[in-house]
Design an enzyme around this catalytic site. Sequence first.
Site, PDB file in Angstrom:
ATOM      1  N   PRO A  45       0.967  -0.999   0.025  1.00  0.00           N
ATOM      2  CA  PRO A  45      -0.103  -0.065  -0.148  1.00  0.00           C
ATOM      3  C   PRO A  45       0.777   1.329   0.174  1.00  0.00           C
ATOM      4  CG  PRO A  45      -0.793  -1.680   1.760  1.00  0.00           C
ATOM      5  CD  PRO A  45       0.503  -1.955   1.200  1.00  0.00           C
ATOM      6  N   GLU A 120      -5.818  -1.385   1.899  1.00  0.00           N
ATOM      7  CA  GLU A 120      -5.361  -1.123   3.218  1.00  0.00           C
ATOM      8  C   GLU A 120      -6.411  -0.505   3.964  1.00  0.00           C
ATOM      9  OE1 GLU A 120      -1.258   1.166   4.731  1.00  0.00           O
ATOM     10  OE2 GLU A 120      -2.546   2.173   3.243  1.00  0.00           O
ATOM     11  N   TYR A 196      -1.230   5.276  13.563  1.00  0.00           N
ATOM     12  CA  TYR A 196      -2.630   5.240  13.482  1.00  0.00           C
ATOM     13  C   TYR A 196      -3.174   4.324  14.520  1.00  0.00           C
ATOM     14  CZ  TYR A 196      -1.527   7.207   8.706  1.00  0.00           C
ATOM     15  OH  TYR A 196      -1.152   7.818   7.706  1.00  0.00           O
ATOM     16  N   ASP A 286      10.546   5.472   7.166  1.00  0.00           N
ATOM     17  CA  ASP A 286       9.920   4.373   6.601  1.00  0.00           C
ATOM     18  C   ASP A 286      10.018   4.626   4.853  1.00  0.00           C
ATOM     19  OD1 ASP A 286       8.124   1.874   6.578  1.00  0.00           O
ATOM     20  OD2 ASP A 286       6.735   3.012   5.467  1.00  0.00           O
ATOM     21  N   ARG A 318      12.990   0.455  -0.821  1.00  0.00           N
ATOM     22  CA  ARG A 318      13.533   1.106  -2.056  1.00  0.00           C
ATOM     23  C   ARG A 318      14.314   0.187  -2.831  1.00  0.00           C
ATOM     24  NH1 ARG A 318      17.219   4.335  -3.177  1.00  0.00           N
ATOM     25  NH2 ARG A 318      17.963   4.579  -1.019  1.00  0.00           N
ATOM     26  N   ALA A 340       7.104   0.272  -3.121  1.00  0.00           N
ATOM     27  CA  ALA A 340       6.161   1.283  -3.291  1.00  0.00           C
ATOM     28  C   ALA A 340       6.775   2.275  -4.425  1.00  0.00           C
ATOM     29  CB  ALA A 340       5.969   2.162  -2.052  1.00  0.00           C
ATOM     30  N   CYS A 364      14.245   3.773  -9.544  1.00  0.00           N
ATOM     31  CA  CYS A 364      13.731   4.798  -8.356  1.00  0.00           C
ATOM     32  C   CYS A 364      15.142   5.744  -7.887  1.00  0.00           C
ATOM     33  CB  CYS A 364      12.967   4.585  -7.176  1.00  0.00           C
ATOM     34  SG  CYS A 364      12.859   5.534  -5.903  1.00  0.00           S
ATOM     35  N   CYS A 382       6.459  11.650 -10.548  1.00  0.00           N
ATOM     36  CA  CYS A 382       7.587  10.734 -10.319  1.00  0.00           C
ATOM     37  C   CYS A 382       8.495  11.457 -11.241  1.00  0.00           C
ATOM     38  CB  CYS A 382       7.215   9.492 -10.681  1.00  0.00           C
ATOM     39  SG  CYS A 382       8.947   8.444 -10.477  1.00  0.00           S
ATOM     40  N   ASP A 663      13.855  23.336 -18.134  1.00  0.00           N
ATOM     41  CA  ASP A 663      14.127  24.598 -17.432  1.00  0.00           C
ATOM     42  C   ASP A 663      14.415  25.719 -18.215  1.00  0.00           C
ATOM     43  OD1 ASP A 663      14.400  23.315 -14.907  1.00  0.00           O
ATOM     44  OD2 ASP A 663      16.357  22.701 -15.219  1.00  0.00           O
TER      45      ASP A 663
HETATM   46  P1  ADP Z   1      16.989  20.343 -18.053  1.00  0.00           P
HETATM   47  O1  ADP Z   1      16.582  20.179 -16.430  1.00  0.00           O
HETATM   48  O2  ADP Z   1      15.716  21.459 -18.644  1.00  0.00           O
HETATM   49  O3  ADP Z   1      17.228  19.272 -18.842  1.00  0.00           O
HETATM   50  P2  ADP Z   1      19.844  21.146 -17.765  1.00  0.00           P
HETATM   51  O4  ADP Z   1      20.325  22.527 -17.053  1.00  0.00           O
HETATM   52  O5  ADP Z   1      19.969  19.840 -16.641  1.00  0.00           O
HETATM   53  O6  ADP Z   1      18.162  21.356 -17.901  1.00  0.00           O
HETATM   54  O7  ADP Z   1      20.328  20.723 -18.845  1.00  0.00           O
HETATM   55  C1  ADP Z   1      20.564  21.675 -20.008  1.00  0.00           C
HETATM   56  C2  ADP Z   1      21.729  21.061 -20.918  1.00  0.00           C
HETATM   57  O8  ADP Z   1      21.757  22.040 -21.931  1.00  0.00           O
HETATM   58  C3  ADP Z   1      23.280  21.252 -20.284  1.00  0.00           C
HETATM   59  O9  ADP Z   1      23.890  20.045 -20.058  1.00  0.00           O
HETATM   60  C4  ADP Z   1      23.864  22.346 -20.773  1.00  0.00           C
HETATM   61  O10 ADP Z   1      25.307  22.095 -21.020  1.00  0.00           O
HETATM   62  C5  ADP Z   1      22.991  22.178 -22.315  1.00  0.00           C
HETATM   63  N1  ADP Z   1      23.333  23.248 -23.286  1.00  0.00           N
HETATM   64  C6  ADP Z   1      22.777  24.411 -23.021  1.00  0.00           C
HETATM   65  N2  ADP Z   1      23.055  25.266 -24.177  1.00  0.00           N
HETATM   66  C7  ADP Z   1      23.735  24.210 -25.152  1.00  0.00           C
HETATM   67  C8  ADP Z   1      24.044  24.625 -26.565  1.00  0.00           C
HETATM   68  N3  ADP Z   1      23.852  25.856 -27.113  1.00  0.00           N
HETATM   69  N4  ADP Z   1      24.047  23.429 -27.400  1.00  0.00           N
HETATM   70  C9  ADP Z   1      24.447  22.134 -26.705  1.00  0.00           C
HETATM   71  N5  ADP Z   1      24.085  22.088 -25.336  1.00  0.00           N
HETATM   72  C10 ADP Z   1      23.544  23.014 -24.756  1.00  0.00           C
HETATM   73 FE1  SF4 Z   2      11.363   7.243  -6.758  1.00  0.00          FE
HETATM   74 FE2  SF4 Z   2       9.810   8.553  -8.558  1.00  0.00          FE
HETATM   75 FE3  SF4 Z   2       9.288   8.932  -5.987  1.00  0.00          FE
HETATM   76 FE4  SF4 Z   2      11.594   9.999  -6.876  1.00  0.00          FE
HETATM   77  S1  SF4 Z   2       9.401  10.322  -7.217  1.00  0.00           S
HETATM   78  S2  SF4 Z   2      11.329   8.866  -4.983  1.00  0.00           S
HETATM   79  S3  SF4 Z   2      12.003   8.422  -8.440  1.00  0.00           S
HETATM   80  S4  SF4 Z   2       9.252   6.844  -7.245  1.00  0.00           S
END
Ligand code: ADP
Ligand code: SF4
Length: 709
Positions: A45, A120, A196, A286, A318, A340, A364, A382, A663
């Site tokens: 669960p 559960e 609980y 846990d 895990r 889980a 995970c 996840c 990002d």
């Molecule tokens: P996200 O979480 O969105 O994947 P990250 O910052 O973890 O973002 O990854 C972005 C990746 O893109 C980094 O590894 C960075 O080096 C790469 N990057 C950024 N600009 C360029 C570019 N112009 N050409 C190739 N790779 C790039």
């Molecule tokens: Fe694992 Fe996904 Fe939970 Fe992160 S979100 S602890 S990767 S099951």
Amino acid sequence: MGKSENIPPSLADTNVSACHPSHQILFEPVQIGPVTAPNRFYQVPHASGMTETHPRVRAAFRETKAEGGWGVVSTGAVSIHPSSDDSPLPFARLWNDADIASHALSTEAIHRHGSLAAVELWHGGAVVMNRTSRLPPLSPSGISWAATHVGFMGQQRPKKMTGADIDEVLHWQRLATRRALDAGFDILYVYAGMGYLGYEFLLPEYNHRDDGYGGALENRVRFVREMLEVTRDEAGSRAAVALRISLEELRGKASDHYESEAHGVVSLLSDVPDLWDVKMDSSPTDCGASRFRPEGAHERIIDFVKRVTDRPVVGVGRFTSPDTMVSQIRRGVLDLIGGARASIADPFLPSKIREGNSDGIRECIGCNICIASWHDGVPVRCTQNATAGEEWRRGWHPERFARTTQPDSVLVVGGGPAGLEAALIAAKQGFEVTIAEQTADWGGRVLQESQLPGMSTWRRVRDYRVWALSQLGNVSMYTNSALDAEAALSFGADHIAVATGARWTKRLYSSLEIPAAPLDLPQILTPEDVFAGTVAGDRVLVFDYDNYYLGGVIAEHLAEQGKVVSYATPAGHASAWTFMTNELPFVYQALARRDVAIHTTTNLMNFDGNRAALQNLFNATPLEIEVDAIVIVGHRDPEDALYQSLVGARAPNDSSSIQLLGDALAPGAIVHAVHSGHSFARGLIETDTLYLRDEPLVPAEPARVFPQR
Ligand code: ADP
Ligand code: SF4
């Protein structure tokens, strides 16, 4: 109610010839009272945030695990009565007959794949605040649960149960059992863990009763025994009865007759349940985060249970490594491998082991974003598995993908979590994929962050995807390849995904939460300087208003390097948001081990290159700290310059698509980046990007929720 007649080829197939010989033991059936689990993989669960308001989302989420080979698939907590009302946290219920249909959706879905469905059944006792039902919480002796814990602040204290109250709870368990059987469940739980109601009867600190339910251990187990007996009495041979119990606190308690009180409880109830589901006492222990708890961390508490009972035992830890799972069984720790988080991150983990494809397990990472979803009150998300919770509403399957009818090409720029996921899912759908990364290695932020203390398991986000991409023939992967707009367009790709990440800023905020001018001195640094190893000086202040893990981890890391580290945050706790991911207490322990001075509710006002001027957020009391550098872990800005120049540079008649992901689109946690990359790739084929909204199954008549005796 054995399901053998219904078992489809996937689970009925006892042919494990592709499975590594040493892992075949995992595919042996296990008898649990009157039912038989088809293998040893048991999805215990766990909360999913999917309640009676999400019946189809829930059924599809659980079904996917059955399809992936989990021999038993369980619900999360299912309340037996309105006096067990955890709102606003999500919980399911079997309060009356109107609740049966939504659970039946899940059991039918689980049975389709030959797995057993477990429920559960749960009474929260003094842990719940009954905010909706407005009934007094129940407890053995009127003692509050976690009264000192701000997260449980409900201003509602429990009532002391009378003998008649105990009889009523037993009756509610009987009624819930009847409904659970009607809903088609094969294993029915009594829950005596995690604070609980059953657990509160076991612990003398919560149970001060002087009737037959308190005092000696034999009396304290009586309530749990009677809950098991009433469940057994109602279920007969139609279903198995399981006891879920927390043993951490009890194991630490001396006993006159037994090695510990935990040994005593298991001995006294040894053959009452058909199955023992054994666990720790609180969510942080846990469901420990990988930063602080290794795989299999429960063993030291639960290792004795199989010596005391001959009933099958399931436990968690895990587990993602089949060797570790086999070791647990061979060494007599567990009979069934509980999962889980492992089952959320990869619902097909059992199938992959059976097919001899352990490398293909999407392991995970122990980040506990899934737990944070429950704390947020929403269906599970996840980090590793973007399809979790999306099975029904978006039709996303973790292992099956539509195939493109157009042999289009896709260029992904950036090899972080978003870019890697986008490339992988696009390639699995049959597109010709090129992915370019400017640095020498894959992983983006994950590669950098996983080198910090306790973070190595997070590297699995990168490792799984790089491995999976390497298995496909339609992917070209280039590191050391920084692309500008001209270079990107020269690929002539039909679709360009820009996943170039984000950069940390030096921005600050005023005490009124209004953005303030950045401090622009050479000694003002960001996490990128930490990753580059260029933090000069012996005394460093980490100023953290990101409030998730990174500020705390960076403080730990710099202190490990021998620097004198102070940590300040406007929040009420260090790494405050890790309250959501069960990490908070351990963050404090880690910072204390490294002598990091912590200043909470504190804002950074100024820095003259030698002295940081801080101020209490609420009463403006000043504080000065002498430091050589300040690392600001605060706000990130998208790295979208490439996207902007691509949009500007392409020819007017160019019909290719250009999209920002992860990002670079909107900075977030890794879970957001992976989901963004996945969405992009599915969107290459899906025409309808809207999702289906689930609705409760509405009974013909409004239901009475206070069952009458
Ligand atoms: P996200 O979480 O969105 O994947 P990250 O910052 O973890 O973002 O990854 C972005 C990746 O893109 C980094 O590894 C960075 O080096 C790469 N990057 C950024 N600009 C360029 C570019 N112009 N050409 C190739 N790779 C790039
Ligand atoms: Fe694992 Fe996904 Fe939970 Fe992160 S979100 S602890 S990767 S099951």
